[in-house]
Motif scaffolding. Structure first.
Motif, PDB file in Angstrom:
ATOM      1  N   LYS A  98     -49.695 -18.159  11.527  1.00 16.59           N
ATOM      2  CA  LYS A  98     -49.220 -18.712  10.255  1.00 16.59           C
ATOM      3  C   LYS A  98     -47.950 -19.510  10.532  1.00 16.59           C
ATOM      4  O   LYS A  98     -47.048 -19.031  11.230  1.00 16.59           O
ATOM      5  CB  LYS A  98     -48.919 -17.566   9.282  1.00 16.59           C
ATOM      6  N   ILE A  99     -47.892 -20.729  10.012  1.00 16.68           N
ATOM      7  CA  ILE A  99     -46.744 -21.611  10.244  1.00 16.68           C
ATOM      8  C   ILE A  99     -46.054 -21.854   8.904  1.00 16.68           C
ATOM      9  O   ILE A  99     -46.664 -22.391   7.970  1.00 16.68           O
ATOM     10  CB  ILE A  99     -47.187 -22.964  10.865  1.00 16.68           C
ATOM     11  N   THR A 100     -44.799 -21.427   8.793  1.00 19.15           N
ATOM     12  CA  THR A 100     -44.064 -21.564   7.522  1.00 19.15           C
ATOM     13  C   THR A 100     -42.729 -22.262   7.765  1.00 19.15           C
ATOM     14  O   THR A 100     -42.205 -22.260   8.879  1.00 19.15           O
ATOM     15  CB  THR A 100     -43.795 -20.188   6.875  1.00 19.15           C
ATOM     16  N   GLU A 101     -42.180 -22.825   6.686  1.00 17.79           N
ATOM     17  CA  GLU A 101     -40.873 -23.492   6.753  1.00 17.79           C
ATOM     18  C   GLU A 101     -39.847 -22.696   5.956  1.00 17.79           C
ATOM     19  O   GLU A 101     -40.169 -22.127   4.918  1.00 17.79           O
ATOM     20  CB  GLU A 101     -40.973 -24.901   6.135  1.00 17.79           C
ATOM     21  N   ARG A 102     -38.623 -22.658   6.487  1.00 16.61           N
ATOM     22  CA  ARG A 102     -37.525 -22.053   5.736  1.00 16.61           C
ATOM     23  C   ARG A 102     -36.359 -23.005   5.728  1.00 16.61           C
ATOM     24  O   ARG A 102     -35.894 -23.417   6.787  1.00 16.61           O
ATOM     25  CB  ARG A 102     -37.106 -20.731   6.398  1.00 16.61           C
ATOM     26  N   ASP A 103     -35.894 -23.383   4.543  1.00 16.03           N
ATOM     27  CA  ASP A 103     -34.706 -24.245   4.494  1.00 16.03           C
ATOM     28  C   ASP A 103     -33.626 -23.653   3.587  1.00 16.03           C
ATOM     29  O   ASP A 103     -32.651 -24.315   3.253  1.00 16.03           O
ATOM     30  CB  ASP A 103     -35.068 -25.670   4.057  1.00 16.03           C
ATOM     31  N   LYS A 104     -33.804 -22.385   3.157  1.00 13.95           N
ATOM     32  CA  LYS A 104     -32.789 -21.702   2.343  1.00 13.95           C
ATOM     33  C   LYS A 104     -32.644 -20.279   2.847  1.00 13.95           C
ATOM     34  O   LYS A 104     -33.596 -19.682   3.332  1.00 13.95           O
ATOM     35  CB  LYS A 104     -33.198 -21.674   0.869  1.00 13.95           C
ATOM     36  N   ARG A 105     -31.433 -19.753   2.728  1.00 10.35           N
ATOM     37  CA  ARG A 105     -31.272 -18.344   3.097  1.00 10.35           C
ATOM     38  C   ARG A 105     -30.472 -17.624   2.013  1.00 10.35           C
ATOM     39  O   ARG A 105     -29.544 -18.201   1.418  1.00 10.35           O
ATOM     40  CB  ARG A 105     -30.613 -18.198   4.459  1.00 10.35           C
ATOM     41  N   PRO A 106     -30.834 -16.372   1.748  1.00  8.42           N
ATOM     42  CA  PRO A 106     -30.113 -15.624   0.708  1.00  8.42           C
ATOM     43  C   PRO A 106     -28.751 -15.155   1.213  1.00  8.42           C
ATOM     44  O   PRO A 106     -28.630 -14.732   2.366  1.00  8.42           O
ATOM     45  CB  PRO A 106     -31.054 -14.434   0.421  1.00  8.42           C
ATOM     46  N   GLU A 107     -27.736 -15.280   0.363  1.00  8.96           N
ATOM     47  CA  GLU A 107     -26.385 -14.798   0.702  1.00  8.96           C
ATOM     48  C   GLU A 107     -25.838 -14.009  -0.466  1.00  8.96           C
ATOM     49  O   GLU A 107     -26.229 -14.217  -1.607  1.00  8.96           O
ATOM     50  CB  GLU A 107     -25.449 -15.983   1.002  1.00  8.96           C
ATOM     51  N   GLY A 108     -24.888 -13.112  -0.153  1.00  6.95           N
ATOM     52  CA  GLY A 108     -24.224 -12.353  -1.218  1.00  6.95           C
ATOM     53  C   GLY A 108     -24.959 -11.092  -1.612  1.00  6.95           C
ATOM     54  O   GLY A 108     -25.030 -10.751  -2.796  1.00  6.95           O
ATOM     55  N   TYR A 109     -25.478 -10.366  -0.613  1.00  8.29           N
ATOM     56  CA  TYR A 109     -26.108  -9.076  -0.914  1.00  8.29           C
ATOM     57  C   TYR A 109     -25.035  -8.066  -1.340  1.00  8.29           C
ATOM     58  O   TYR A 109     -23.898  -8.113  -0.872  1.00  8.29           O
ATOM     59  CB  TYR A 109     -26.854  -8.532   0.310  1.00  8.29           C
ATOM     60  N   ASN A 110     -25.439  -7.125  -2.172  1.00  5.99           N
ATOM     61  CA  ASN A 110     -24.497  -6.094  -2.604  1.00  5.99           C
ATOM     62  C   ASN A 110     -24.334  -4.987  -1.572  1.00  5.99           C
ATOM     63  O   ASN A 110     -23.230  -4.494  -1.368  1.00  5.99           O
ATOM     64  CB  ASN A 110     -24.974  -5.473  -3.925  1.00  5.99           C
ATOM     65  N   LEU A 111     -25.417  -4.602  -0.928  1.00  2.00           N
ATOM     66  CA  LEU A 111     -25.380  -3.431  -0.045  1.00  2.00           C
ATOM     67  C   LEU A 111     -25.372  -3.792   1.433  1.00  2.00           C
ATOM     68  O   LEU A 111     -25.283  -2.919   2.281  1.00  2.00           O
ATOM     69  CB  LEU A 111     -26.575  -2.511  -0.337  1.00  2.00           C
ATOM     70  N   LYS A 112     -25.487  -5.086   1.763  1.00  3.69           N
ATOM     71  CA  LYS A 112     -25.478  -5.504   3.166  1.00  3.69           C
ATOM     72  C   LYS A 112     -24.375  -6.522   3.383  1.00  3.69           C
ATOM     73  O   LYS A 112     -24.063  -7.310   2.478  1.00  3.69           O
ATOM     74  CB  LYS A 112     -26.815  -6.157   3.546  1.00  3.69           C
ATOM     75  N   ASP A 113     -23.819  -6.537   4.593  1.00  4.02           N
ATOM     76  CA  ASP A 113     -22.817  -7.572   4.901  1.00  4.02           C
ATOM     77  C   ASP A 113     -23.522  -8.821   5.421  1.00  4.02           C
ATOM     78  O   ASP A 113     -24.750  -8.875   5.475  1.00  4.02           O
ATOM     79  CB  ASP A 113     -21.773  -7.041   5.893  1.00  4.02           C
ATOM     80  N   GLU A 114     -22.729  -9.800   5.876  1.00  6.83           N
ATOM     81  CA  GLU A 114     -23.310 -11.088   6.300  1.00  6.83           C
ATOM     82  C   GLU A 114     -24.267 -10.931   7.478  1.00  6.83           C
ATOM     83  O   GLU A 114     -25.173 -11.729   7.666  1.00  6.83           O
ATOM     84  CB  GLU A 114     -22.188 -12.066   6.693  1.00  6.83           C
ATOM     85  N   GLY A 170     -26.227  -8.403   7.958  1.00  2.87           N
ATOM     86  CA  GLY A 170     -27.404  -7.627   7.591  1.00  2.87           C
ATOM     87  C   GLY A 170     -27.234  -6.126   7.741  1.00  2.87           C
ATOM     88  O   GLY A 170     -28.166  -5.362   7.513  1.00  2.87           O
ATOM     89  N   LYS A 171     -26.016  -5.672   8.146  1.00  6.02           N
ATOM     90  CA  LYS A 171     -25.789  -4.220   8.281  1.00  6.02           C
ATOM     91  C   LYS A 171     -25.442  -3.638   6.915  1.00  6.02           C
ATOM     92  O   LYS A 171     -24.814  -4.296   6.076  1.00  6.02           O
ATOM     93  CB  LYS A 171     -24.633  -3.957   9.261  1.00  6.02           C
ATOM     94  N   LEU A 172     -25.824  -2.362   6.728  1.00  4.82           N
ATOM     95  CA  LEU A 172     -25.519  -1.694   5.458  1.00  4.82           C
ATOM     96  C   LEU A 172     -24.020  -1.469   5.329  1.00  4.82           C
ATOM     97  O   LEU A 172     -23.342  -1.021   6.262  1.00  4.82           O
ATOM     98  CB  LEU A 172     -26.248  -0.342   5.383  1.00  4.82           C
TER      99      LEU A 172
END
Length: 425
Positions: free
Chosen positions: A97-113, A115-117
């Motif tokens: 499967k070939i997919t494109e990503r041009d956006k990333r989510p930021e500002g999680y409440n329970l994870k830092d930048e 990705g650690k809890l």
């Protein structure tokens, strides 16, 4: 050797072009959109993604090395924003499967930048995560691995028009798979004799009909085509139609059987005709006429006198592919010396063109080439004795709607475009 291209395939829109090589890699090219400043610049294909599809394996039970070389690639019709393709080596078929990503989510409440809890006691307020733009990333992920379906080498895969099933063929058997089920397949053709000493022919290629999901064709090393109907029985050992041309006794020779082996079969886009390639010719068959082809074109008839030396250097076993243009009016196939041939079915005109670095500067116009056999030679003619048999064009593909062709010449990929459509050639 790992860079030698072993298969070329456009997707259903022609916007993407995939190549597989002997090193097990798949390279996907994407067509550039037309720019307003340069309206004629459409047609440039640039690398979109490269990934390792297959690795070399070893079958310990049979003490057999399994090459990573990609034998075939087939695109699946696009259902959503992602693209999907099947790739196969000698034994294992994989769905990617070939997919494109041009956006990333930021500002999680329970994870830092990273990705650690976070320590939950430090979370004092809630925020809404947001999607931020990022550089385009093309992600390729393996979705399914269809293994253990074949004892012999897989020579072709074909996706059915029902978009749910596909088939894979090896020398003696054809299997039908469901795209969602990896642990079992249905054996629909089995030509393996009870005693292998009685074996007289092998399956060389197979393809589903483009519109009727119950019909498929497979070709054999004896030069015959068998059209099978899956509505007739679960095991299609009894074909519905057999397409075979009676041999001309005056042309019979030691090499007759080898050169009559069909190396490729392709249905026309309309589904009315089949195109086959054997060592010296391409033939067009009408589905309604089994006795002989409706058209036969000589690809390199000047090699008839050279069959002995071609047998000695194993070139006589080369498997050339063939392709239809989008309107089924022109057919294309490869030859030696980096030549490829085109035959116009309406005007009966044919042309020999060369894919080489010297003749392929951007926007250069390809000159027709001629091979002469003894006698007088014109200025640009090339003698049959000076052909380079190590340079062979086995794999070609035609854009589904436009006059754009992809030619694999050993480890180089050439893309040519019709001058009528644009300034690029």
């Amino acid at each position: 050797a790992a860079d030698i291209i072993s298969t070329v395939e456009f997707n259903h829109t022609g916007e993407l072009l995939a190549t597989g090589d002997k090193g097990g890699r798949v390279v996907i090219f994407q067509r550039e959109p037309e720019s307003k400043n340069e309206p004629y610049n459409q047609g440039e294909y640039n690398v979109y993604s490269t990934f390792q599809s297959h690795e070399p394996e070893f079958d310990y039970l049979k003490s057999l090395e399994i090459e990573e070389k990609i034998n075939k690639i087939k695109w699946l019709p696009q259902q959503n924003a992602a693209h999907s393709l099947l790739s196969t080596n000698d034994k294992t078929i994989k769905l990617w499967k070939i997919t494109e990503r041009d956006k990333r989510p930021e500002g999680y409440n329970l994870k830092d930048e990273e990705g650690k809890l976070k320590d939950l006691s430090t979370v004092t307020s809630l925020q809404v995560p947001v999607l931020k733009p990022m550089d385009l990333m093309v992600e390729v992920t393996p979705r399914r691995i269809f293994a253990n379906g074949h004892t012999y080498h897989v020579n072709s895969i074909s996706v059915n028009s029902d978009c749910e099933t596909y088939m894979s063929a090896d020398d003696l058997r054809i299997n039908l798979w469901h795209l969602a089920i990896t642990d079992r397949s249905f054996n629909i053709v089995d030509i393996k004799p009870a005693n292998m000493e009685d074996l007289t022919e092998v399956i060389t290629a197979s393809e589903f009909h483009p519109h009727h999901c119950n019909l498929f064709v497979y070709s054999s090393s004896k030069g015959s085509l068998r059209l099978c109907d899956m509505r007739a029985s679960a095991l299609c050992d009894k074909h519905s139609k057999l397409y075979e041309e009676p041999e001309d006794p005056s042309n019979r020779s030691f090499f007759s059987e080898i050169i009559s082996s069909v190396s490729d079969v392709k249905f026309s886009h309309s589904g009315r005709y089949m195109l086959t390639r054997d060592y010296l010719t391409v033939k067009v068959w009408d589905l309604n006429m089994e006795t002989k082809p409706v058209e036969t074109y000589q690809v390199h008839d000047y090699l008839r006198s050279k069959l002995c030396s071609l047998y000695e250097n194993d070139c006589i076993f080369d498997k050339f592919e063939c392709a239809w243009n989008g309107s089924d009016s022109v057919i294309m196939t490869g030859a030696y010396n980096n030549f490829f041939r085109m035959f116009d079915r309406n005007t009966k005109r044919d042309v020999t063109l060369e894919a080489s670095r010297e003749s392929s500067k951007p926007r250069a116009i390809l000159k027709p080439r001629r091979v002469c056999v003894g006698g007088k030679r014109r200025k640009d003619d090339i003698s049959v004795d000076s052909l380079d048999f190590t340079k062979k064009i086995l794999h070609t593909a035609w854009h589904p709607t436009e006059n754009i062709i992809a030619i694999a010449a050993t480890n180089n990929l050439y893309i040519f475009q019709d001058k009528v459509n644009s300034e690029m050639h």
